[in-house]
Design a protein around this motif. Structure first.
Motif, short mmCIF file in Angstrom:
data_model
loop_
_atom_site.label_atom_id
_atom_site.label_comp_id
_atom_site.label_asym_id
_atom_site.label_seq_id
_atom_site.Cartn_x
_atom_site.Cartn_y
_atom_site.Cartn_z
N GLY A 147 -0.03 -11.06 4.13
CA GLY A 147 2.04 -10.72 4.75
C GLY A 147 2.30 -10.99 3.24
N ASP A 148 1.84 -11.44 2.37
CA ASP A 148 3.00 -10.71 0.71
C ASP A 148 1.89 -10.91 -0.06
OD1 ASP A 148 4.89 -12.51 1.62
OD2 ASP A 148 4.08 -14.84 1.64
N SER A 149 0.27 -10.37 -0.16
CA SER A 149 -0.16 -9.72 -0.55
C SER A 149 -1.13 -9.16 -0.37
CB SER A 149 -0.71 -10.47 -1.93
OG SER A 149 -1.65 -11.48 -1.35
N VAL A 150 -1.78 -8.24 -1.08
CA VAL A 150 -2.64 -7.38 -0.34
C VAL A 150 -3.91 -7.28 -1.94
CG1 VAL A 150 -1.83 -5.45 -0.27
CG2 VAL A 150 -3.74 -5.57 1.07
N LYS A 151 -5.73 -7.23 -1.57
CA LYS A 151 -6.62 -7.05 -2.31
C LYS A 151 -7.03 -6.05 -1.91
CE LYS A 151 -7.47 -11.99 -3.20
NZ LYS A 151 -8.19 -12.74 -3.39
N ILE A 152 -7.26 -4.35 -2.95
CA ILE A 152 -8.45 -3.92 -2.47
C ILE A 152 -9.35 -3.55 -3.79
CG2 ILE A 152 -7.82 -0.64 -2.55
CD1 ILE A 152 -5.83 -2.27 -0.76
N GLN A 153 -10.11 -3.43 -2.65
CA GLN A 153 -11.61 -3.30 -3.55
C GLN A 153 -11.99 -1.25 -3.48
OE1 GLN A 153 -14.60 -5.98 -2.13
NE2 GLN A 153 -13.57 -7.89 -3.01
N MET A 154 -12.44 -1.37 -4.89
CA MET A 154 -13.25 0.28 -4.43
C MET A 154 -14.65 0.43 -5.98
SD MET A 154 -9.20 2.45 -5.31
CE MET A 154 -10.28 4.61 -5.59
N ASN A 155 -15.07 1.66 -5.65
CA ASN A 155 -16.48 1.76 -6.27
C ASN A 155 -15.77 2.23 -7.16
OD1 ASN A 155 -18.55 2.27 -7.57
ND2 ASN A 155 -19.78 2.31 -5.24
N THR A 156 -16.33 1.79 -8.50
CA THR A 156 -16.23 2.44 -9.83
C THR A 156 -16.96 3.49 -10.00
OG1 THR A 156 -16.97 0.68 -11.18
CG2 THR A 156 -14.57 1.44 -10.49
N LEU A 157 -18.03 3.60 -8.98
CA LEU A 157 -19.11 4.90 -10.18
C LEU A 157 -19.10 6.02 -8.86
CD1 LEU A 157 -21.98 4.49 -11.22
CD2 LEU A 157 -22.74 4.41 -8.71
N HIS A 158 -17.66 6.71 -10.04
CA HIS A 158 -17.61 7.16 -9.62
C HIS A 158 -16.60 8.70 -10.88
CE1 HIS A 158 -13.90 6.19 -9.36
NE2 HIS A 158 -14.17 4.97 -8.83
N SER A 159 -16.23 9.63 -11.11
CA SER A 159 -15.99 10.40 -12.08
C SER A 159 -14.66 10.52 -12.27
CB SER A 159 -16.13 11.81 -12.57
OG SER A 159 -16.45 12.61 -11.89
N ALA A 173 -5.43 3.27 -5.01
CA ALA A 173 -5.39 1.75 -4.64
C ALA A 173 -3.86 1.42 -3.73
CB ALA A 173 -6.36 0.67 -5.39
N LEU A 174 -3.01 1.84 -5.15
CA LEU A 174 -1.92 1.86 -4.82
C LEU A 174 -1.62 2.13 -3.39
CD1 LEU A 174 1.49 0.40 -5.66
CD2 LEU A 174 1.37 2.40 -7.21
N ALA A 175 -1.67 3.52 -2.96
CA ALA A 175 -1.46 4.19 -1.65
C ALA A 175 -1.54 3.12 -0.77
CB ALA A 175 -1.60 5.70 -2.20
N GLN A 176 -2.52 2.79 -0.67
CA GLN A 176 -3.19 1.83 0.18
C GLN A 176 -2.69 0.64 0.61
OE1 GLN A 176 -5.43 3.15 2.24
NE2 GLN A 176 -6.05 1.06 3.50
N ALA A 177 -2.50 -0.02 -0.49
CA ALA A 177 -1.67 -1.90 -0.37
C ALA A 177 -0.26 -0.45 -0.52
CB ALA A 177 -1.64 -1.95 -1.83
#
Length: 89
Positions: A30-42, A52-56
């Motif tokens: 409700g006050d914060s959100v954690k977003i995980q992303m795989n960085t194995l891309h270019s 991540a910001l758009a999703q958050a």
């Protein structure tokens, strides 16, 4: 037989790693959100942070907050970054 199954599995894994990173919500209170992303891309760090910001922002708005602000990021596993966003009014 084992060899053909292994090669098929390796081919599927290789194709799966070629796609763009997809932001995944790992925590929201409700006050914060954690977003995980795989960085194995270019696509680059800036593009990954923008996704991540758009999703958050979308998650924060569902909780009646106006915007999300990036606070920190950390590596949680091999090739996985977790972004912490605060939900602000």
């Amino acid at each position: 037989m084992f060899k053909s199954h292994f090669l098929a599995l390796a081919a599927v894994a290789a194709m799966a790693s070629c796609g763009p990173a997809v932001p995944v919500v790992s925590d929201y209170n409700g006050d914060s959100v954690k977003i995980q992303m795989n960085t194995l891309h270019s696509e680059g760090k800036e593009a990954a942070e923008a996704k991540a910001l758009a999703q958050a922002s979308s998650i924060c708005q569902r909780g009646h907050k106006k915007q999300a602000e990036l606070v920190s990021s950390r590596v949680v596993q091999d090739y996985t970054v977790e972004y912490l966003f605060l939900c602000l009014n």
